[in-house]
Design a protein around this motif. Structure first.
Motif, PDB file in Angstrom:
ATOM      1  N   ARG A  77      56.923  88.932 123.213  1.00  0.00           N
ATOM      2  CA  ARG A  77      56.098  88.663 122.119  1.00  0.00           C
ATOM      3  C   ARG A  77      56.831  89.065 120.928  1.00  0.00           C
ATOM      4  N   ALA A  78      57.327  90.380 120.950  1.00  0.00           N
ATOM      5  CA  ALA A  78      58.048  90.953 119.744  1.00  0.00           C
ATOM      6  C   ALA A  78      59.204  90.044 119.324  1.00  0.00           C
ATOM      7  N   ALA A  79      59.788  89.440 120.405  1.00  0.00           N
ATOM      8  CA  ALA A  79      61.065  88.628 120.106  1.00  0.00           C
ATOM      9  C   ALA A  79      60.545  87.148 119.894  1.00  0.00           C
ATOM     10  N   GLY A  80      59.291  87.025 119.645  1.00  0.00           N
ATOM     11  CA  GLY A  80      58.800  85.478 119.493  1.00  0.00           C
ATOM     12  C   GLY A  80      58.995  84.517 120.578  1.00  0.00           C
ATOM     13  N   ILE A  81      59.154  85.078 121.675  1.00  0.00           N
ATOM     14  CA  ILE A  81      59.516  84.034 122.897  1.00  0.00           C
ATOM     15  C   ILE A  81      58.163  84.039 123.868  1.00  0.00           C
ATOM     16  N   PRO A  82      57.645  82.701 123.789  1.00  0.00           N
ATOM     17  CA  PRO A  82      56.216  82.534 124.395  1.00  0.00           C
ATOM     18  C   PRO A  82      56.385  82.823 126.061  1.00  0.00           C
ATOM     19  N   LEU A  83      55.245  83.398 126.373  1.00  0.00           N
ATOM     20  CA  LEU A  83      55.350  83.779 127.939  1.00  0.00           C
ATOM     21  C   LEU A  83      53.802  83.043 128.587  1.00  0.00           C
ATOM     22  N   LEU A  84      53.898  82.456 129.507  1.00  0.00           N
ATOM     23  CA  LEU A  84      52.769  82.140 130.146  1.00  0.00           C
ATOM     24  C   LEU A  84      52.517  83.099 131.375  1.00  0.00           C
ATOM     25  N   ARG A  85      51.758  83.913 131.298  1.00  0.00           N
ATOM     26  CA  ARG A  85      51.201  84.794 132.628  1.00  0.00           C
ATOM     27  C   ARG A  85      50.610  84.031 133.707  1.00  0.00           C
ATOM     28  N   ILE A  86      51.007  83.914 134.792  1.00  0.00           N
ATOM     29  CA  ILE A  86      50.309  83.376 135.726  1.00  0.00           C
ATOM     30  C   ILE A  86      49.985  84.136 137.054  1.00  0.00           C
ATOM     31  N   GLU A  87      48.679  84.181 137.322  1.00  0.00           N
ATOM     32  CA  GLU A  87      48.606  85.244 138.580  1.00  0.00           C
ATOM     33  C   GLU A  87      47.707  84.104 139.624  1.00  0.00           C
ATOM     34  N   ARG A  88      48.431  84.149 140.803  1.00  0.00           N
ATOM     35  CA  ARG A  88      48.252  82.967 141.711  1.00  0.00           C
ATOM     36  C   ARG A  88      48.297  83.464 143.038  1.00  0.00           C
ATOM     37  N   GLU A  89      47.638  82.657 143.936  1.00  0.00           N
ATOM     38  CA  GLU A  89      47.839  82.789 145.311  1.00  0.00           C
ATOM     39  C   GLU A  89      49.280  82.062 145.809  1.00  0.00           C
ATOM     40  N   TYR A  90      49.752  82.217 146.766  1.00  0.00           N
ATOM     41  CA  TYR A  90      50.904  81.964 147.275  1.00  0.00           C
ATOM     42  C   TYR A  90      50.964  80.237 147.457  1.00  0.00           C
ATOM     43  N   PRO A  91      49.833  79.444 148.034  1.00  0.00           N
ATOM     44  CA  PRO A  91      50.169  77.979 148.072  1.00  0.00           C
ATOM     45  C   PRO A  91      49.498  77.765 146.528  1.00  0.00           C
ATOM     46  N   ALA A  92      50.640  77.144 145.945  1.00  0.00           N
ATOM     47  CA  ALA A  92      50.485  76.549 144.378  1.00  0.00           C
ATOM     48  C   ALA A  92      49.681  75.417 144.533  1.00  0.00           C
ATOM     49  N   ASP A  93      48.208  75.497 143.827  1.00  0.00           N
ATOM     50  CA  ASP A  93      47.635  74.534 143.680  1.00  0.00           C
ATOM     51  C   ASP A  93      48.099  73.199 142.537  1.00  0.00           C
ATOM     52  N   SER A  94      48.750  72.449 143.064  1.00  0.00           N
ATOM     53  CA  SER A  94      49.669  71.765 142.111  1.00  0.00           C
ATOM     54  C   SER A  94      48.735  70.758 141.282  1.00  0.00           C
ATOM     55  N   SER A  95      47.401  70.714 141.662  1.00  0.00           N
ATOM     56  CA  SER A  95      46.748  69.570 141.042  1.00  0.00           C
ATOM     57  C   SER A  95      45.809  70.103 140.134  1.00  0.00           C
ATOM     58  N   GLY A  96      45.534  71.431 140.345  1.00  0.00           N
ATOM     59  CA  GLY A  96      44.178  71.936 139.574  1.00  0.00           C
ATOM     60  C   GLY A  96      44.327  72.655 138.296  1.00  0.00           C
ATOM     61  N   GLN A  97      43.972  73.914 138.258  1.00  0.00           N
ATOM     62  CA  GLN A  97      43.833  74.507 136.879  1.00  0.00           C
ATOM     63  C   GLN A  97      45.409  75.171 136.620  1.00  0.00           C
ATOM     64  N   LEU A  98      46.116  75.407 137.871  1.00  0.00           N
ATOM     65  CA  LEU A  98      47.682  75.813 137.464  1.00  0.00           C
ATOM     66  C   LEU A  98      48.407  74.654 136.693  1.00  0.00           C
ATOM     67  N   ARG A  99      48.244  73.524 137.066  1.00  0.00           N
ATOM     68  CA  ARG A  99      48.981  72.296 136.578  1.00  0.00           C
ATOM     69  C   ARG A  99      48.425  72.227 134.981  1.00  0.00           C
ATOM     70  N   THR A 100      47.009  72.463 134.885  1.00  0.00           N
ATOM     71  CA  THR A 100      46.544  72.363 133.544  1.00  0.00           C
ATOM     72  C   THR A 100      47.283  73.311 132.759  1.00  0.00           C
ATOM     73  N   ARG A 101      47.327  74.610 133.037  1.00  0.00           N
ATOM     74  CA  ARG A 101      47.872  75.636 132.175  1.00  0.00           C
ATOM     75  C   ARG A 101      49.221  75.300 131.925  1.00  0.00           C
ATOM     76  N   VAL A 102      50.017  75.068 132.979  1.00  0.00           N
ATOM     77  CA  VAL A 102      51.520  74.665 132.814  1.00  0.00           C
ATOM     78  C   VAL A 102      51.583  73.690 131.610  1.00  0.00           C
ATOM     79  N   GLN A 103      50.787  72.873 131.790  1.00  0.00           N
ATOM     80  CA  GLN A 103      50.795  71.402 130.851  1.00  0.00           C
ATOM     81  C   GLN A 103      50.558  71.792 129.493  1.00  0.00           C
ATOM     82  N   ALA A 104      49.611  72.872 129.431  1.00  0.00           N
ATOM     83  CA  ALA A 104      49.256  73.356 128.045  1.00  0.00           C
ATOM     84  C   ALA A 104      50.333  73.971 127.115  1.00  0.00           C
ATOM     85  N   PHE A 105      51.070  74.968 128.436  1.00  0.00           N
ATOM     86  CA  PHE A 105      52.194  75.979 127.869  1.00  0.00           C
ATOM     87  C   PHE A 105      53.251  74.750 127.415  1.00  0.00           C
ATOM     88  N   ILE A 106      53.647  74.028 128.180  1.00  0.00           N
ATOM     89  CA  ILE A 106      54.816  73.181 127.792  1.00  0.00           C
ATOM     90  C   ILE A 106      54.418  72.411 126.642  1.00  0.00           C
TER      91      ILE A 106
END
Ligand code: SF4
Ligand code: SF4
Lengths: 403, 387
Positions: free
Chosen positions: B350-379
């Protein structure tokens, strides 16, 4: 006995863990801050004060405004399921509430979360210039590991000497260790006396005694020795007279295989004693196997401290080692203290305990020891309220026929 | 996202990374070879290879349920990477290995050993080494003691002799592989890399799941193809780097790349951390060279109280070299170790102005749900809406 208890509580309350938050507590010598247990004999002999930020966080969870504090800690964004005591410690640090230390000594120790706090302390930007020393606690109990730990403790002293520019007075350290050995001996005597049926003294004595003895500068005060001597002799009298805990009719003795946490004792253990005659005769924190600090040479002194760090510090003892070791302690305690049951609170932050519950359950089943696993946050009573915990334990005692 | 790589080597890597048992390992086993599983990148493959044994990194790839592992590890309190990995052990997917060495990194990981030994998934050679949590000469010396104990136990159990000569040769082989892997990573610094992030994960994961010499040779073939590949001009919405534990499958990179981003680098336990640096190739004692490398050169495990400055330095170096637009800090729930590290990095980024998306998740990545939405918003955010 009640007087003795209040006396110690009062003393302990003054110094336990608040050292790093309250500037009023500042003592004249250099101030050393760490993330966990460090041998209080060393800073005491060196004439400086030591505070453990983990313990400070744990104490924070006992404050009247604990819920608010815990919520603020959660908002800092550390891992959401990390131990609540550590979250509060992180919050204290990040909120700038911790007094700036002169030296930072961290060690990896009983749990991942404490190591995380160590990393946070080491990486805390406003203290970038504070000299730091890091120690590494191996998960083994063999001579090589004790020597390794001992060498690191010795190096910690050299580090302090280099930073402060003053040498450790070895005679003073030996003097402190002699006193410390004496206090440990008294604690062990008290522990022995607790094996009597009925239990002669409230187990809170040993928890408090241990905490006080391990973590405060009072460790070497004649006051604590006095207090422990009085405790032992009063307890001996009670054993001779066949007396149990004042006002309690003992029916069940159980091992509480975790820390007591920060619930006011009356909320759960007090009620269990009063209403069910169920005594938490032993717990993860009070079980001590303290061998004396070896004063035969400097190397022996540090190696024996290394051994105590890895094997005799209650939390390291229970968390660092193998499941077999953990289970052996349970059996030993159940045997020696004539426990009727084992209760595993399975604190949410205890990754080690939560990795061995099946094995413990199966061992207890095999040995015919009733065992209850709860699953609670010992630092946040909103996770499971004391009433719910009480009801679960009561039902367990009823269904196993213990009451 | 696929980059159009056609070589057989690459297909082979994808197959190997996507499963546990694989044809290369089977062939090795059929030829009478022994296989030693291990759980942590601090367990040196060099030592195992020097015993003529195949090191196989134990992982959870493809697991959707921890299954019976949840009887052993309390699901609400233990990281799902551990539970899912142990689930595979209990399912019998690791029955082909002849032994396992557990690197006692985090609290949950080291209990794999105890639980394994008490589970029906019996294994005769079950060993552990302690991973130092400090980075200094004393810790390296202690680790050397651990390695020398492990060496003797491997020799005794497998009836092999690990000579210095064999160790030096294994060191040279592993160094060569790491160098080739770094070259592969380096290709992704270009604007239009010939290989995607997901594809790279597959190549790297395969590296710890097959005989090393065979891997080296296949990797050389792949690199030759990539070096001369004509890469069509592609527009990526953002260049992303992944930081955190695990990364033994392509799930997170897949999500990023399906959404138009490109994973250009990582600092994860299966990727960037493993390929870092080299073991010195001379000196009086090869085992000491390995211990020094693990403890002094790459103290990358955030459980190590001295690791953060090394992680930080490497992270910022990669951000610059690989023109990273944003970081995904992915941690598994209940991982105190990486939880703390990502927390510290977050402040620095943050101090260096580099964006970070912090994701706490379970091992199997739910590629269709909330995780995808968050990554999409980040990108979308880091690309200035160019998705
Ligand atoms: S209570 Fe347990 S998890 Fe929390 S800090 Fe203490 S040892 Fe660590
Ligand atoms: S993700 Fe964290 S808790 Fe899980 S195995 Fe890795 S370091 Fe341990």
């Amino acid at each position: 006995m009640i007087d003795l208890f209040s006396q110690l509580k009062l003393q302990a309350g003054k110094s336990l863990g608040t050292l790093c938050l309250d500037p009023q507590n500042a003592s004249p010598g250099p101030f050393v801050l760490g993330n966990g247990d460090f041998f209080i004999e060393i800073p005491v002999a060196y004439g400086c004060s030591y505070s453990d930020l983990t313990l400070t966080g744990a104490n924070g969870t006992a404050l009247p405004d604990a819920s608010e504090l815990i919520d603020k800690a959660i908002e800092t964004g550390v891992e959401s399921r990390m131990c609540t005591a550590l979250k509060v410690a992180c919050y204290y640090l990040e909120a700038g509430l911790v007094r700036k230390p002169d030296l930072i000594i961290t060690s990896s120790s009983c749990c991942d979360a404490m190591d995380t706090l160590g990393n946070l302390l080491n990486g805390y930007k406003p203290w970038a210039n504070v000299p730091k020393f890091r120690m590494d606690a191996p998960h083994s109990f063999d001579d090589e590991s004790y020597r390794y730990m001992g060498k690191q403790l010795r190096n910690a002293v050299t580090f302090m000497e280099d930073v402060v520019g003053r040498k450790m007075e070895w005679d003073r350290l030996r003097e402190v260790c002699v006193l410390s050995n004496k206090q440990d001996q008294l604690l062990l005597e008290f522990q022995e006396l607790k094996k009597a049926v009925p239990c002669p003294a409230n187990p809170d004595f040993s928890r408090l005694g241990f905490a006080y003895d391990r973590w405060t500068g009072e460790r070497v005060s004649p006051q604590l020795t006095d207090w422990l001597e009085q405790l032992v002799s009063a307890t001996e009298e009670r054993v001779k007279a066949g007396l149990g805990i004042e006002g309690i009719h003992e029916k069940v003795r159980f091992l509480w295989q975790d820390l007591a946490g920060s619930w006011p004792p009356g909320l759960l253990w007090g009620r269990l004693q009063q209403e069910l005659g169920a005594i938490a005769i032993m717990d993860y924190m009070s079980y001590g196997t303290l061998t004396p600090i070896d004063l035969s040479s400097e190397e022996a002194l540090f190696t024996s401290l290394g051994k105590r760090f890895l094997l005799e510090d209650p939390m390291n003892r229970q968390a660092l080692h193998t499941t077999d070791f953990f289970c052996n302690d349970i059996l030993q305690i159940v045997n020696d203290f004539k426990c009727d049951a084992v209760i595993m609170p399975a604190h949410i932050g205890h990754r080690d305990t939560n990795s061995r519950l099946k094995v413990v359950r199966e061992m207890c089943r095999e040995k015919g020891i009733p065992c209850l696993v709860i699953g609670m946050d010992i630092w946040d009573k909103r996770y499971m309220t004391p009433d719910t915990a009480f009801d679960r334990i009561k039902t367990f005692f009823e269904t196993t026929g213990l009451i | 996202m696929k980059s159009g790589i056609t070589s057989d080597s690459f297909e082979k890597f994808v197959t190997i990374a996507g499963s546990i048992m694989n044809p290369s390992v089977q062939k090795f086993k059929d030829g009478g070879g022994k296989i030693l599983g291990y759980t942590c990148s601090f367990v040196p493959e060099e030592l195992i290879i020097a015993g003529g044994i195949l090191p196989f990194r134990i992982r959870a790839t493809g697991s959707e349920s921890a299954g019976r592992a949840d009887d052993y590890f309390e699901s609400a309190n233990i990281c799902s990477l551990i539970r899912h990995t142990f689930g595979k052990v209990l399912n019998g997917e690791y029955d082909f290995i002849d032994g396992a060495v557990i690197g006692g990194g985090c609290d949950g990981n080291r209990h794999i050993l105890d639980n394994w030994g008490k589970s029906p998934a019996k294994i005769e050679f079950l060993d552990r080494i302690f991973i130092p949590h400090a980075s200094n000469e004393l810790a390296a010396e202690y680790f050397l003691g651990q390695l020398s104990g492990l060496k003797s136990r491997i020799e005794d159990y497998f009836g092999v002799t690990v000579t210095d000569e064999k160790l030096w040769s294994a060191i040279r082989l592993c160094n060569e592989v790491r160098e080739l892997q770094r070259e592969l990573y380096g290709l992704r610094s270009s604007d239009n890399p010939p290989i995607t992030g997901s594809e790279t994960v597959a190549v790297i994961v395969a590296g710890s799941s097959m005989p090393k010499e065979e891997y080296r040779d296949d990797l050389k073939v792949l690199l030759a193809e990539l070096r001369s590949a004509k890469v069509p001009d592609k527009k990526y919405a953002a260049r992303v780097m992944i930081v955190g534990p695990g990364h033994d499958d392509t799930s997170m990179s897949d999500i990023v790349e399906e959404l138009g981003g490109l994973v250009v680098n990582d600092l994860t336990c299966f990727g960037g951390k493993v390929i870092f640096g080299s073991v010195t190739e001379d000196g009086p004692d090869p085992l000491k060279a390995i211990a020094d490398y693990q403890v002094l050169t790459r103290p990358f495990c955030p459980k190590n109280l001295g690791a953060h400055p090394v992680i930080n330095k490497e992270l910022f170096y990669k951000i610059k070299e690989f023109k990273v637009d944003g970081i995904i800090g992915q941690i598994f729930l209940c991982c105190d170790t990486w939880g703390g590290e990502v927390y510290i990095l977050n402040k620095e980024l943050r101090a260096a102005g580099i964006p970070l998306l912090r994701i706490e998740r379970e091992y199997p990545a739910d590629s269709s749900g909330q995780l995808r939405t968050r990554v999409q918003a980040f990108i979308e955010t880091i690309s200035g809406g160019a998705v």
